[in-house]
Design a protein around this motif. Structure first.
Motif, PDB file in Angstrom:
ATOM      1  N   LEU A   1       0.828  -1.208   0.000  1.00 44.96           N
ATOM      2  CA  LEU A   1       0.000   0.000   0.000  1.00 44.96           C
ATOM      3  C   LEU A   1       0.867   1.265   0.000  1.00 44.96           C
ATOM      4  O   LEU A   1       0.416   2.338   0.382  1.00 44.96           O
ATOM      5  N   LYS A   2       2.077   1.111  -0.465  1.00 46.09           N
ATOM      6  CA  LYS A   2       3.047   2.205  -0.427  1.00 46.09           C
ATOM      7  C   LYS A   2       2.602   3.430  -1.231  1.00 46.09           C
ATOM      8  O   LYS A   2       2.862   4.571  -0.849  1.00 46.09           O
ATOM      9  N   SER A   3       1.921   3.200  -2.344  1.00 44.14           N
ATOM     10  CA  SER A   3       1.506   4.329  -3.185  1.00 44.14           C
ATOM     11  C   SER A   3       0.582   5.265  -2.425  1.00 44.14           C
ATOM     12  O   SER A   3       0.650   6.492  -2.589  1.00 44.14           O
ATOM     13  N   GLU A   4      -0.290   4.727  -1.588  1.00 47.18           N
ATOM     14  CA  GLU A   4      -1.183   5.560  -0.777  1.00 47.18           C
ATOM     15  C   GLU A   4      -0.398   6.292   0.309  1.00 47.18           C
ATOM     16  O   GLU A   4      -0.645   7.467   0.586  1.00 47.18           O
ATOM     17  N   ALA A   5       0.547   5.593   0.924  1.00 47.61           N
ATOM     18  CA  ALA A   5       1.355   6.219   1.971  1.00 47.61           C
ATOM     19  C   ALA A   5       2.229   7.326   1.394  1.00 47.61           C
ATOM     20  O   ALA A   5       2.429   8.373   2.023  1.00 47.61           O
ATOM     21  N   ASP A   6       2.732   7.117   0.180  1.00 50.21           N
ATOM     22  CA  ASP A   6       3.609   8.118  -0.443  1.00 50.21           C
ATOM     23  C   ASP A   6       2.889   9.444  -0.662  1.00 50.21           C
ATOM     24  O   ASP A   6       3.521  10.508  -0.634  1.00 50.21           O
ATOM     25  N   LYS A   7       1.581   9.402  -0.876  1.00 50.05           N
ATOM     26  CA  LYS A   7       0.824  10.634  -1.062  1.00 50.05           C
ATOM     27  C   LYS A   7       0.885  11.497   0.202  1.00 50.05           C
ATOM     28  O   LYS A   7       1.044  12.725   0.131  1.00 50.05           O
ATOM     29  N   ILE A   8       0.772  10.837   1.349  1.00 47.21           N
ATOM     30  CA  ILE A   8       0.819  11.557   2.627  1.00 47.21           C
ATOM     31  C   ILE A   8       2.234  12.059   2.900  1.00 47.21           C
ATOM     32  O   ILE A   8       2.443  13.212   3.295  1.00 47.21           O
ATOM     33  N   ILE A   9       3.200  11.196   2.667  1.00 45.41           N
ATOM     34  CA  ILE A   9       4.605  11.558   2.900  1.00 45.41           C
ATOM     35  C   ILE A   9       5.016  12.725   2.001  1.00 45.41           C
ATOM     36  O   ILE A   9       5.665  13.678   2.441  1.00 45.41           O
ATOM     37  N   GLU A  10       4.603  12.657   0.745  1.00 45.59           N
ATOM     38  CA  GLU A  10       4.946  13.725  -0.194  1.00 45.59           C
ATOM     39  C   GLU A  10       4.310  15.040   0.223  1.00 45.59           C
ATOM     40  O   GLU A  10       4.931  16.108   0.124  1.00 45.59           O
ATOM     41  N   TYR A  11       3.068  14.984   0.673  1.00 41.98           N
ATOM     42  CA  TYR A  11       2.385  16.212   1.120  1.00 41.98           C
ATOM     43  C   TYR A  11       3.151  16.862   2.272  1.00 41.98           C
ATOM     44  O   TYR A  11       3.411  18.073   2.261  1.00 41.98           O
ATOM     45  N   ILE A  12       3.542  16.061   3.268  1.00 39.56           N
ATOM     46  CA  ILE A  12       4.245  16.610   4.424  1.00 39.56           C
ATOM     47  C   ILE A  12       5.572  17.223   4.005  1.00 39.56           C
ATOM     48  O   ILE A  12       5.906  18.354   4.395  1.00 39.56           O
ATOM     49  N   ASN A  13       6.330  16.488   3.206  1.00 40.01           N
ATOM     50  CA  ASN A  13       7.642  16.996   2.776  1.00 40.01           C
ATOM     51  C   ASN A  13       7.512  18.256   1.921  1.00 40.01           C
ATOM     52  O   ASN A  13       8.338  19.179   2.017  1.00 40.01           O
ATOM     53  N   THR A  14       6.466  18.317   1.092  1.00 34.99           N
ATOM     54  CA  THR A  14       6.243  19.504   0.257  1.00 34.99           C
ATOM     55  C   THR A  14       5.960  20.726   1.124  1.00 34.99           C
ATOM     56  O   THR A  14       6.484  21.822   0.871  1.00 34.99           O
ATOM     57  N   GLU A  15       5.137  20.541   2.167  1.00 35.51           N
ATOM     58  CA  GLU A  15       4.819  21.648   3.047  1.00 35.51           C
ATOM     59  C   GLU A  15       6.054  22.131   3.821  1.00 35.51           C
ATOM     60  O   GLU A  15       6.265  23.327   3.988  1.00 35.51           O
ATOM     61  N   ILE A  16       6.886  21.192   4.235  1.00 37.11           N
ATOM     62  CA  ILE A  16       8.110  21.561   4.949  1.00 37.11           C
ATOM     63  C   ILE A  16       9.061  22.312   3.987  1.00 37.11           C
ATOM     64  O   ILE A  16       9.669  23.327   4.362  1.00 37.11           O
ATOM     65  N   ASP A  17       9.153  21.824   2.758  1.00 34.66           N
ATOM     66  CA  ASP A  17      10.034  22.475   1.777  1.00 34.66           C
ATOM     67  C   ASP A  17       9.566  23.887   1.455  1.00 34.66           C
ATOM     68  O   ASP A  17      10.393  24.778   1.231  1.00 34.66           O
ATOM     69  N   LYS A  18       8.253  24.081   1.465  1.00 37.68           N
ATOM     70  CA  LYS A  18       7.729  25.421   1.219  1.00 37.68           C
ATOM     71  C   LYS A  18       8.238  26.381   2.284  1.00 37.68           C
ATOM     72  O   LYS A  18       8.632  27.522   1.982  1.00 37.68           O
ATOM     73  N   TYR A  19       8.218  25.918   3.525  1.00 33.41           N
ATOM     74  CA  TYR A  19       8.679  26.778   4.610  1.00 33.41           C
ATOM     75  C   TYR A  19      10.178  27.024   4.489  1.00 33.41           C
ATOM     76  O   TYR A  19      10.647  28.157   4.632  1.00 33.41           O
ATOM     77  N   ASP A  20      10.913  25.957   4.221  1.00 36.17           N
ATOM     78  CA  ASP A  20      12.366  26.106   4.107  1.00 36.17           C
ATOM     79  C   ASP A  20      12.743  27.027   2.944  1.00 36.17           C
ATOM     80  O   ASP A  20      13.764  27.711   2.977  1.00 36.17           O
ATOM     81  N   GLY A  21      11.886  26.988   1.905  1.00 38.42           N
ATOM     82  CA  GLY A  21      12.179  27.825   0.735  1.00 38.42           C
ATOM     83  C   GLY A  21      11.914  29.277   1.013  1.00 38.42           C
ATOM     84  O   GLY A  21      12.413  30.155   0.294  1.00 38.42           O
TER      85      GLY A  21
END
Length: 233
Positions: free
Chosen positions: A213-233
């Motif tokens: 079920l990794k594809s479903e989990a990756d959606k959540i992981i990607e969302y979190i990392n994207t939000e963190i990267d936005k802040y870091d950027g």
């Protein structure tokens, strides 16, 4: 028990292979537990793993005086089959005893506990940690974990943790939640696991999922990392 994800129950052949490890009879309800659930943890406290006939010998062969044991008990303990451990360091073994075939070697006490069956072990930890019979089984089958830290460049961003925590709850559906008041764990069956928020230190989010079920989990992981990267950027 409530189960998280797809379990991997043991077959009769699997049980027979375990029985080949030792001449000690296995408790019937322990074998039935493995046939129903397989290996995994109960409330992340009691960890039921592949039985190990060498665990005590290799790790405690010279240290059995840690517990109050007679010479006979030392011998049966030394030859015991380790079937579970706990997060606090307790060891649960099956020994060659008709009346009390399961022995619990506590991490923080010198006095072993004895049980007639495996259900009594589960009940013991249910009472000790006051789970009030709200038990869940978290399988070890096909699982992976992803830990996302909110410490970047040596700085902890608690504000961002709070924002992402709330946003995730708005976009992700979950079936149950445990430890809501302290370090909540949201059960998400579509990833075969959960999201755990370190709400005390606000320093990390941990995601457990099953590989199928990794594809479903990756959606959540990607969302979190994207939000963190936005802040870091």
């Amino acid at each position: 028990m409530y189960t998280i994800g797809q379990t991997n129950p043991l077959t009769e052949s699997d049980i027979q292979n375990i029985e080949l490890l030792t001449p000690i009879p296995l408790p019937l309800d322990y074998k039935q537990f493995l046939k129903s659930y397989g290996f995994g943890s109960i409330n992340e406290i009691l960890m039921i793993t592949q039985p190990d006939e060498q665990y005590i010998k290799l790790n405690f062969g010279d240290y059995l005086d840690l517990w109050n044991l007679t010479e006979i008990e030392k011998e049966e303990t030394l030859n015991g089959l380790t079937i579970a451990t706990t997060i606090d360091g307790d060891i649960i073994i099956v020994v060659n005893s008709k009346e009390n075939p399961i022995k619990l070697l506590p991490r923080h006490s010198k006095n072993p506990l004895h049980f007639d069956n495996f259900q009594q072990v589960i009940d013991h930890y249910d009472n000790q940690y006051q789970f009030l019979n709200d038990l869940y089984f978290d399988t070890y089958y096909n699982y992976e974990q992803e830990n996302i830290s909110f410490i970047r460049n040596g700085i902890l961003n608690k504000a961002l943790f709070k924002i992402i925590y709330q946003n995730i709850l708005n976009i992700v559906s979950y079936e149950k939640v445990y430890n809501l008041e302290s370090q909540p764990k949201y059960i998400i069956q579509k990833i075969g696991g959960w999201i755990y928020f370190d709400n005390i230190s606000k320093s990390s989010i941990r995601i457990k999922f099953q590989r199928q079920l990794k594809s479903e989990a990756d959606k959540i992981i990607e969302y979190i990392n994207t939000e963190i990267d936005k802040y870091d950027g």
